[in-house]
Scaffold this motif. Structure first.
Motif, mmCIF file in Angstrom:
data_model
loop_
_atom_site.group_PDB
_atom_site.id
_atom_site.type_symbol
_atom_site.label_atom_id
_atom_site.label_comp_id
_atom_site.label_asym_id
_atom_site.label_seq_id
_atom_site.Cartn_x
_atom_site.Cartn_y
_atom_site.Cartn_z
ATOM 1 N N GLN A 1 55.846 -5.618 -127.491
ATOM 2 C CA GLN A 1 56.417 -5.862 -126.165
ATOM 3 C C GLN A 1 55.590 -5.210 -125.055
ATOM 4 O O GLN A 1 55.761 -5.535 -123.885
ATOM 5 N N PHE A 2 54.705 -4.274 -125.440
ATOM 6 C CA PHE A 2 54.046 -3.441 -124.435
ATOM 7 C C PHE A 2 52.524 -3.510 -124.562
ATOM 8 O O PHE A 2 51.989 -3.667 -125.661
ATOM 9 N N PRO A 3 51.840 -3.379 -123.382
ATOM 10 C CA PRO A 3 50.382 -3.269 -123.441
ATOM 11 C C PRO A 3 49.990 -1.887 -123.959
ATOM 12 O O PRO A 3 50.757 -0.933 -123.782
ATOM 13 N N PRO A 4 48.844 -1.728 -124.613
ATOM 14 C CA PRO A 4 47.849 -2.774 -124.908
ATOM 15 C C PRO A 4 48.124 -3.512 -126.212
ATOM 16 O O PRO A 4 47.344 -4.349 -126.616
ATOM 17 N N PHE A 5 49.249 -3.166 -126.887
ATOM 18 C CA PHE A 5 49.518 -3.738 -128.195
ATOM 19 C C PHE A 5 49.786 -5.237 -128.137
ATOM 20 O O PHE A 5 49.583 -5.953 -129.114
ATOM 21 N N ASP A 6 50.246 -5.714 -126.943
ATOM 22 C CA ASP A 6 50.554 -7.143 -126.819
ATOM 23 C C ASP A 6 49.310 -8.023 -126.860
ATOM 24 O O ASP A 6 49.414 -9.241 -126.951
ATOM 25 N N SER A 7 48.125 -7.400 -126.772
ATOM 26 C CA SER A 7 46.883 -8.187 -126.834
ATOM 27 C C SER A 7 46.259 -8.162 -128.235
ATOM 28 O O SER A 7 45.183 -8.714 -128.435
ATOM 29 N N LEU A 8 46.945 -7.520 -129.180
ATOM 30 C CA LEU A 8 46.439 -7.469 -130.553
ATOM 31 C C LEU A 8 47.039 -8.591 -131.388
ATOM 32 O O LEU A 8 48.135 -9.097 -131.108
#
Length: 639
Positions: free
Chosen positions: A15-22
């Motif tokens: 739900q949160f950056p930067p994990f949402d781009s993985l």
């Protein structure tokens, strides 16, 4: 068997950056390595000046306060709640913590091992940029507590105004987009989209503001189905508006936005709701006024419509650069951030220049930057080095096509000069017909420099072979890159002459290990850090990557990293060259900021003994890399 805990962690992180781009599998891999921590109120996760952990953290539930100071003399810097990252020094600097992290309430925190996450920082540009921005924000932000416990990032504390800059007037946007009571929500939504704005002001017949609608209102009241899109604006507008005069200060703007829990202020002629609307001020404008957030600066660059206003952004970049140096952020990260902002500035100048042209470009083209800009190593404002390559055309159309792009180039170089990039004294700019040519003529030029090398051709190739795409058709730079390596493979003598040039650079030290300084001219008795130190390392990295046919790597630090992979037996030498270059580029940048120049010529009597010793340590790798070039390319026979 499924790891349900890891899957729950994954569902939260995505739900949160930067994990949402993985990718999903990448995120699951990270989640399976995470430790779940329960932290009681008042318990510390880490303390100021303690060694940084092997993990960084994200808040799952609760609130973690970041404090500077010790015991009873602690100042709250920031509060991290669900989805906020903290403890990032292990990923950026790997030095002792500069703040303490303490639970302000019972909290659940995920501890993420740095070793697991570090590969994704290198591979994913968005992850890299987000972490740097978050780290820089935590390093400089102050926290302002309101009744709702809200946070305004990158701003000053409203409790005490310690910085006089907070008392200066803030710039606002003139000619705000407006509508009347008679407009429908559909009408104003289209208008906001066309004008690319985040709010619209409802005014009466006297142009006095009576309400406001923002993107947030459209999401909350229309996208949810609460109101029909055909409804009139008065059904969803927020009224009354908060108004101020055009003399509002930075501190006043911050206080007003926090106090009223709003994102926009209306600027009126006398500061009241009963006078004419003259402007709008947003929380974004407030962030820009502080100029210490790279993503905000880049976003602002894209909105500016006159090159003159871009100069202010570049001035803010120097403040950002200075703060990064003070925080000792790694050189590679500083270079990446400043280069991204420089690229954004150049792109915006090109876009504005194209709008000034009477017709669109007749054919595809590419704008390239060269030299230090091409290597993405230009931290300070120096002179321009750029070129244009355009699509091949028939011979009868060539002159007219070249004249078009030279006219465009004149506008671009003038715009860059307005920002602060000086004109190149040697006219190595796209406005020069020699550096504004068709793709085929550029390829011929590169081949001539390599196949029949001359002293001038060797000098020019050392500048032009560090080209970098900035705007236009990227495939043209790919074609030129192929032409360079094709020419290198056909001419061993060319690399030899480049090597001779690197060996003939003036030495930094004399026989008795004293600094060698300029003997005459404007810079008499100063040390030329560029020619006597940095250029040898730059030239050597370029020559060796050309020798190994390493494509797509122009930056000196990245070149040495790649060379260390290719030649393991010389990895120690290449690493020492990389370390020396990092020291030199930071040293030159600090000197440039201190003396408001390029930092190239250094007055040695202004340096401490420690700084002089630090510089001298950088010269050992220079001698060693010169010796490697001398042996590998048998340069004794060419000198």
């Amino acid at each position: 068997m499924k790891n349900t805990i890891a899957e729950r962690i994954q569902d939260f992180l995505k739900q949160f950056p930067p994990f949402d781009s993985l990718k999903k599998e990448e995120l699951l891999l990270i989640s399976s390595q995470i430790r779940v921590l329960y932290v009681e109120k008042g318990e510390y996760l880490f303390r100021q000046d303690s060694p940084c952990h092997d993990e960084f953290y994200i808040v799952r539930e609760g609130a973690i306060g970041l404090y500077r100071g010790f015991d009873d003399d602690q100042n709250l810097v920031d509060i991290c709640d669900a989805g906020d990252l903290f403890g990032l020094r292990i990923l950026i600097i790997k030095k002792d913590y500069r703040m303490s992290a303490k639970a302000d309430e019972e909290s659940i925190v995920y501890a993420i091992p740095a070793r697991v996450f570090e590969p994704f920082i290198e591979e994913n540009r968005e992850v890299n940029k987000f972490l740097l921005g978050t780290f820089a924000a935590h390093a400089r932000n102050y926290f302002t507590e309101t009744e709702k416990g809200q946070r305004i990032d990158n701003t000053i504390s409203i409790e005490t105004v310690k910085d006089l800059s907070a008392l200066r007037s803030i710039s606002y946007r003139k000619k705000p987009v407006t509508c009347t009571f008679d407009d429908t929500i559909k009408d104003i939504a289209k208008k906001m989209t066309d004008k690319k704005v985040s709010c619209i002001i409802i005014v009466d017949g006297n142009k006095q503001p009576i309400g406001i609608i923002t993107d947030r209102d459209l999401r909350a009241k229309i996208a949810t189905g609460m109101y029909e899109i055909t409804s009139l604006v008065n059904q969803i507008m927020v009224s009354p508006v908060v108004t101020y005069s055009k003399k509002i200060t930075v501190a006043e703007a911050q206080i007003a936005l926090i106090k009223h829990d709003i994102s926009h202020l209306c600027i009126t002629k006398d500061g009241t709701q009963d006078s004419k609307l003259i402007g709008i001020l947003s929380d974004h404008d407030l962030l820009v006024s502080f100029g210490n957030n790279p993503s905000v600066l880049i976003k602002e660059v894209k909105r500016i419509k006159k090159p003159q206003k871009l100069r202010y952004i570049r001035q803010q970049v120097e403040k950002l650069l200075k703060s990064y140096l003070e925080q000792n952020i790694p050189t590679k990260h500083i270079i990446n951030i400043i280069s991204e902002i420089n690229d954004a500035l150049i792109i915006r100048v090109i876009e504005l220049s194209l709008k000034e042209m009477s017709t669109p470009p007749p054919v595809k083209f590419c704008f390239m930057v060269l030299g230090s800009q091409g290597r993405r190593e230009q931290l300070l404002l120096t002179d321009q080095d750029n070129a244009i390559v355009f699509e091949n055309v028939d011979e009868q159309a060539y002159e007219a096509t070249q004249l078009y792009f030279m006219e465009l180039a004149n506008k671009i170089t003038k715009g860059l000069h307005t920002i602060g990039f000086e004109y190149c004294p040697a006219e190595m700019m796209a406005s020069n017909p020699r550096w504004c040519m068709s793709l085929s003529k550029w390829k011929d030029q590169f081949r001539n420099w390599m196949i029949t090398p001359t002293e001038e051709g060797t000098l020019l190739s050392s500048i032009f072979f560090d080209f970098q795409y900035v705007y236009g058709d990227r495939t043209m730079t790919d074609v030129l890159s192929e032409a360079v390596f094709e020419g290198v493979n056909k001419s061993n003598r060319f690399l030899g002459l480049l090597g001779v040039s690197a060996l003939q650079k003036p030495s930094p030290l004399g026989f008795f290990k004293q600094f060698l300084v300029e003997q005459n001219g404007e810079h008499k008795d100063t040390f030329d850090i560029k020619i006597r130190a940095m250029m040898v390392l730059i030239d050597a990295a370029r020559i060796l990557t050309l020798y190994h046919n390493v494509k797509g790597v122009n930056n000196t630090l990245l070149r040495y990293a790649k060379l260390a992979e290719i030649e393991p037996k010389n990895a120690a030498l290449f690493e020492s060259c990389s370390k020396a270059f990092r020291v030199l580029i930071k040293f030159r940048t600090r000197q440039g900021l201190l003396h408001h120049d390029s930092g190239r010529f250094i007055k040695l009597n202004t340096l401490s003994k420690k700084d002089k010793l630090k510089l001298k340590r950088c010269f050992r790798p220079i001698r060693d890399i010169q010796e490697l070039l001398r042996v590998r390319f048998q340069l004794k026979n060419l000198m």
